[in-house]
Design an enzyme around this catalytic site. Structure first.
Site, PDB file in Angstrom:
ATOM      1  N   LYS A  22       7.823  11.425  -1.662  1.00 44.26           N
ATOM      2  CA  LYS A  22       7.016  10.366  -2.158  1.00 44.26           C
ATOM      3  C   LYS A  22       5.796  10.309  -1.837  1.00 44.26           C
ATOM      4  O   LYS A  22       4.857  10.043  -2.487  1.00 44.26           O
ATOM      5  CB  LYS A  22       7.742   9.135  -1.668  1.00 44.26           C
ATOM      6  CG  LYS A  22       6.974   7.779  -1.860  1.00 44.26           C
ATOM      7  CD  LYS A  22       7.478   6.506  -1.236  1.00 44.26           C
ATOM      8  CE  LYS A  22       7.251   6.279  -0.133  1.00 44.26           C
ATOM      9  NZ  LYS A  22       6.059   5.387   0.557  1.00 44.26           N
ATOM     10  N   CYS A 115       0.510  -6.383   4.964  1.00 49.42           N
ATOM     11  CA  CYS A 115       1.848  -5.732   4.638  1.00 49.42           C
ATOM     12  C   CYS A 115       3.024  -6.013   5.817  1.00 49.42           C
ATOM     13  O   CYS A 115       2.282  -6.365   6.710  1.00 49.42           O
ATOM     14  CB  CYS A 115       1.830  -4.510   3.860  1.00 49.42           C
ATOM     15  SG  CYS A 115       2.180  -3.310   4.968  1.00 49.42           S
ATOM     16  N   ARG A 120      -3.443  -3.124   7.874  1.00 47.51           N
ATOM     17  CA  ARG A 120      -3.537  -1.886   6.952  1.00 47.51           C
ATOM     18  C   ARG A 120      -4.880  -2.055   5.944  1.00 47.51           C
ATOM     19  O   ARG A 120      -4.833  -2.129   4.985  1.00 47.51           O
ATOM     20  CB  ARG A 120      -2.489  -1.638   6.325  1.00 47.51           C
ATOM     21  CG  ARG A 120      -1.234  -1.555   6.964  1.00 47.51           C
ATOM     22  CD  ARG A 120      -0.018  -1.086   6.165  1.00 47.51           C
ATOM     23  NE  ARG A 120      -0.023   0.439   5.576  1.00 47.51           N
ATOM     24  CZ  ARG A 120       0.986   0.673   4.798  1.00 47.51           C
ATOM     25  NH1 ARG A 120       1.642  -0.023   4.400  1.00 47.51           N
ATOM     26  NH2 ARG A 120       0.561   2.157   4.365  1.00 47.51           N
ATOM     27  N   ASP A 305       6.834   7.032  10.401  1.00 50.40           N
ATOM     28  CA  ASP A 305       7.628   6.779   9.520  1.00 50.40           C
ATOM     29  C   ASP A 305       9.242   7.321   9.746  1.00 50.40           C
ATOM     30  O   ASP A 305      10.140   7.102   9.076  1.00 50.40           O
ATOM     31  CB  ASP A 305       7.379   7.575   8.073  1.00 50.40           C
ATOM     32  CG  ASP A 305       6.173   7.054   7.260  1.00 50.40           C
ATOM     33  OD1 ASP A 305       5.704   6.022   7.922  1.00 50.40           O
ATOM     34  OD2 ASP A 305       5.647   7.751   6.529  1.00 50.40           O
ATOM     35  N   ARG A 397      12.135   1.901  -2.697  1.00 47.00           N
ATOM     36  CA  ARG A 397      10.635   2.596  -2.743  1.00 47.00           C
ATOM     37  C   ARG A 397      10.650   3.879  -2.593  1.00 47.00           C
ATOM     38  O   ARG A 397       9.680   4.835  -2.833  1.00 47.00           O
ATOM     39  CB  ARG A 397       9.847   1.859  -2.106  1.00 47.00           C
ATOM     40  CG  ARG A 397       9.774   0.173  -2.745  1.00 47.00           C
ATOM     41  CD  ARG A 397       8.885  -0.413  -1.771  1.00 47.00           C
ATOM     42  NE  ARG A 397       7.519   0.156  -1.656  1.00 47.00           N
ATOM     43  CZ  ARG A 397       6.295  -0.221  -1.280  1.00 47.00           C
ATOM     44  NH1 ARG A 397       6.387  -1.317  -0.601  1.00 47.00           N
ATOM     45  NH2 ARG A 397       5.228   0.338  -1.528  1.00 47.00           N
TER      46      ARG A 397
HETATM   47  C1  EPZ Z   1       0.412   6.622   4.806  1.00 49.47           C
HETATM   48  O1  EPZ Z   1      -0.127   5.130   4.821  1.00 49.47           O
HETATM   49  C2  EPZ Z   1       1.653   6.547   4.260  1.00 49.47           C
HETATM   50  N1  EPZ Z   1       1.651   6.079   2.989  1.00 49.47           N
HETATM   51  C3  EPZ Z   1       2.665   5.713   5.248  1.00 49.47           C
HETATM   52  O2  EPZ Z   1       3.852   6.005   4.834  1.00 49.47           O
HETATM   53  C4  EPZ Z   1       2.575   6.267   6.638  1.00 49.47           C
HETATM   54  O3  EPZ Z   1       3.161   5.466   7.500  1.00 49.47           O
HETATM   55  C5  EPZ Z   1       1.114   6.184   7.096  1.00 49.47           C
HETATM   56  O4  EPZ Z   1       0.277   7.166   6.254  1.00 49.47           O
HETATM   57  C6  EPZ Z   1       0.753   6.897   8.569  1.00 49.47           C
HETATM   58  O5  EPZ Z   1       1.479   8.051   8.730  1.00 49.47           O
HETATM   59  C7  EPZ Z   1       1.493   7.020   2.012  1.00 49.47           C
HETATM   60  O6  EPZ Z   1       1.411   8.151   2.317  1.00 49.47           O
HETATM   61  C8  EPZ Z   1       1.443   6.395   0.637  1.00 49.47           C
HETATM   62  P1  EPZ Z   1      -3.154   5.438   7.426  1.00 49.47           P
HETATM   63  P2  EPZ Z   1      -1.575   4.949   4.899  1.00 49.47           P
HETATM   64  O7  EPZ Z   1      -4.185   5.054   6.527  1.00 49.47           O
HETATM   65  O8  EPZ Z   1      -2.596   5.985   4.297  1.00 49.47           O
HETATM   66  C9  EPZ Z   1      -5.329   2.053  10.111  1.00 49.47           C
HETATM   67  C10 EPZ Z   1       6.262   5.167   4.261  1.00 49.47           C
HETATM   68  O9  EPZ Z   1       7.185   4.509   5.117  1.00 49.47           O
HETATM   69  N2  EPZ Z   1      -6.410   2.134   9.109  1.00 49.47           N
HETATM   70  O10 EPZ Z   1      -3.047   6.618   8.119  1.00 49.47           O
HETATM   71  O11 EPZ Z   1      -1.913   3.543   4.558  1.00 49.47           O
HETATM   72  C11 EPZ Z   1      -4.243   1.269   9.308  1.00 49.47           C
HETATM   73  O12 EPZ Z   1      -4.057   0.072   9.351  1.00 49.47           O
HETATM   74  C12 EPZ Z   1       4.802   4.588   4.776  1.00 49.47           C
HETATM   75  O13 EPZ Z   1       6.381   5.908   3.681  1.00 49.47           O
HETATM   76  C13 EPZ Z   1      -7.474   1.212   9.151  1.00 49.47           C
HETATM   77  O14 EPZ Z   1      -7.842   0.525  10.064  1.00 49.47           O
HETATM   78  O15 EPZ Z   1      -1.864   4.959   6.502  1.00 49.47           O
HETATM   79  C14 EPZ Z   1      -3.193   2.173  10.350  1.00 49.47           C
HETATM   80  O16 EPZ Z   1      -2.958   1.384  11.638  1.00 49.47           O
HETATM   81  C15 EPZ Z   1       4.475   3.264   5.019  1.00 49.47           C
HETATM   82  N3  EPZ Z   1      -8.515   1.245   8.262  1.00 49.47           N
HETATM   83  C16 EPZ Z   1      -3.673   3.467  10.685  1.00 49.47           C
HETATM   84  O17 EPZ Z   1      -5.143   3.268  10.416  1.00 49.47           O
HETATM   85  C17 EPZ Z   1      -8.415   1.951   7.000  1.00 49.47           C
HETATM   86  O18 EPZ Z   1      -9.267   2.186   6.380  1.00 49.47           O
HETATM   87  C18 EPZ Z   1      -3.123   4.606   9.871  1.00 49.47           C
HETATM   88  O19 EPZ Z   1      -3.183   4.233   8.509  1.00 49.47           O
HETATM   89  C19 EPZ Z   1      -7.192   2.822   6.888  1.00 49.47           C
HETATM   90  C20 EPZ Z   1      -6.357   2.721   7.830  1.00 49.47           C
END
Ligand code: EPZ
Length: 420
Positions: A22, A115, A120, A305, A397
């Site tokens: 996914k 969320c 996020r 995850d 999902r």
């Molecule tokens: C991806 O989310 C995945 N989603 C998530 O999968 C996964 O948990 C996550 O990466 C971490 O591995 C998809 O690939 C579609 P991040 P993403 O940006 O890209 C902070 C699942 O269950 N952050 O790496 O949103 C953020 O809040 C899911 O399949 C900022 O502060 O994750 C988090 O604490 C849910 N500012 C951390 O960084 C930003 O601009 C990592 O988030 C971006 C992120």
């Protein structure tokens, strides 16, 4: 709203085929926005988030549909707006921002709200795109970005390794003028898959899978056919299903080389995981399961995850395990539901102490997000008696045909419709 009814206590035995990923398919489908011709994807999982992405592509002017794991995206006149109604159901919609800005010089994308697992924000995506020449306004809940003169290459250092941020910037940088360097980039295998897709379309990218990615912008990306990588999180969830039920599963198409952190911890906890020519064989070793500690980190660390599912394994193990969540601030929503099933878990800040060795008992429980839902299904499979997992739209999902796959290896699980 659908629920799962699970009669637990059956050791799962048999073969499970792992689906396409996914979290790789979502950005790779979004990347079709950056491509000029038709694109054909294979091994795309039949999931709610994939259907949402296809709907978004349709709204953006790209004709696309999913049939037997194949998505064909036709070229069309691009629109620039990702509406709130779609973005609110899937945060990954924000991944259209980079490719839209690169292609059209303008994009209007609803700002994703908070969320269940944390705030996020997308500040890293926006500040990095600003460095490439984009200007953003927030209008009525929408991020409105412009770059009338096109994006230009830039040197970007992310404050933290963000998966979505790295993916958005990678897509934008492919069509920017000159070189873009992404430092402190995320290294997840799904990012490597996206880069491989873009390279197949003519992009010039180096360093994917490391913390520094270099992209030389090109004039245009051409179409191609691409097979999406298998889902390492789905695979990890089934490995744990074998462990918590005392069963034996053979996983076909399991991306084990991308799963070292998980496989190492499962082995440390007493599981036997063997790579064979037919696939990955998993069962619990002779000494049974014992508690081990995990701490979630960006790849190649232990993935957030898999945290909720691993916690269920710890509930079924002898001794205790400390589970530390370092990526999201609110990803312990499954704990209170597991406690309702008899688990002994105490949360302090971002750590949860799991004392195992108690038999879980069936109960009505509620999924609060995708992986929390998967954890409750695992707990239901391990528990004595009947578990009713409510709000499984979260599970839908991210897990393709979950109940069919589990039933085929002996699980007593069925889907029922419930009134809201
Ligand atoms: C991806 O989310 C995945 N989603 C998530 O999968 C996964 O948990 C996550 O990466 C971490 O591995 C998809 O690939 C579609 P991040 P993403 O940006 O890209 C902070 C699942 O269950 N952050 O790496 O949103 C953020 O809040 C899911 O399949 C900022 O502060 O994750 C988090 O604490 C849910 N500012 C951390 O960084 C930003 O601009 C990592 O988030 C971006 C992120």
């Amino acid at each position: 709203m659908d629920s799962f009814i699970i009669e637990g206590g059956v050791p799962l035995r048999g073969v499970i085929e792992i689906s396409g990923s996914k979290n790789a398919a979502l950005p790779i489908l979004m990347a079709s926005i950056a491509v000029d011709d038709e694109v054909c994807y294979d091994n795309v999982p039949d999931l709610r988030d994939i259907h949402t992405t296809i709907k978004l592509l349709n709204i953006l002017g790209k004709e696309a549909s999913l049939e037997n794991g194949v998505v064909r995206v036709k070229n069309g006149k691009l629109g620039k707006e990702a509406p709130y109604d779609l973005v609110k159901t899937m945060r990954a919609s924000v991944l259209c921002l980079g490719p839209l800005l690169a292609r059209l010089g303008e994009a209007k994308v609803s700002l994703p709200g908070g969320c269940a697992i944390g705030a996020r924000p997308v500040d890293q995506h926006l500040s990095a795109l600003e460095k490439m020449g984009a200007v953003f306004d927030l209008e009525n809940g929408y991020i409105h970005g412009h770059c009338p003169d096109g994006l230009r290459g830039a040197h970007i250092r992310f404050d933290m390794p963000t998966v979505g941020g790295t993916e958005n910037l990678l897509m934008a940088a492919c069509l920017a003028r000159g070189e873009t360097v992404l430092e402190n980039a995320a290294r997840e295998p799904e990012i490597v898959d996206l880069a491989n897709f873009l390279i197949k379309c003519g992009a010039r990218i180096e360093g994917q899978g490391t913390t520094i990615i270099r992209v030389q912008g090109v004039e245009r990306l051409h179409g191609c056919s691409y097979t999406v990588m298998p889902d390492r999180i789905e695979a990890g969830t089934f490995l744990i299903a074998a462990g918590v039920t005392g069963g034996r599963l053979l996983l076909k198409n399991c991306p084990v080389s991308d799963m070292s952190a998980v496989v190492d911890k499962l082995r440390a906890a007493g599981m036997v995981i063997e790579e064979t020519p037919e696939g990955v064989l998993a069962c619990t070793g002779e000494k049974g399961l014992t508690g081990v500690d995990i701490s979630t980190r960006p790849h190649p660390g232990f993935p957030t995850d898999m945290q909720a599912q691993f916690m269920v394994l710890m509930c079924c193990a002898q001794g205790s395990g400390l589970v530390e969540e370092n990526i999201f601030e609110n990803r312990f929503m499954h704990v209170q539901e597991l406690v309702r099933m008899g688990a002994d878990i105490h949360v302090t800040g971002s750590s949860a102490m799991v004392r195992g060795g108690r038999r879980l008992t069936g109960a009505p429980v509620m999924a609060s997000d995708l992986r929390a839902g998967a954890a409750l299904v695992l707990a239901g499979l391990a528990a004595e008696g009947e578990t009713r997992v409510q709000r499984i739209y979260h599970v839908d999902r991210g897990y393709e045909h979950l109940e069919a796959k589990l039933a085929a290896v002996g699980a007593r699980i069925r889907r029922v419709k419930e009134a809201d």
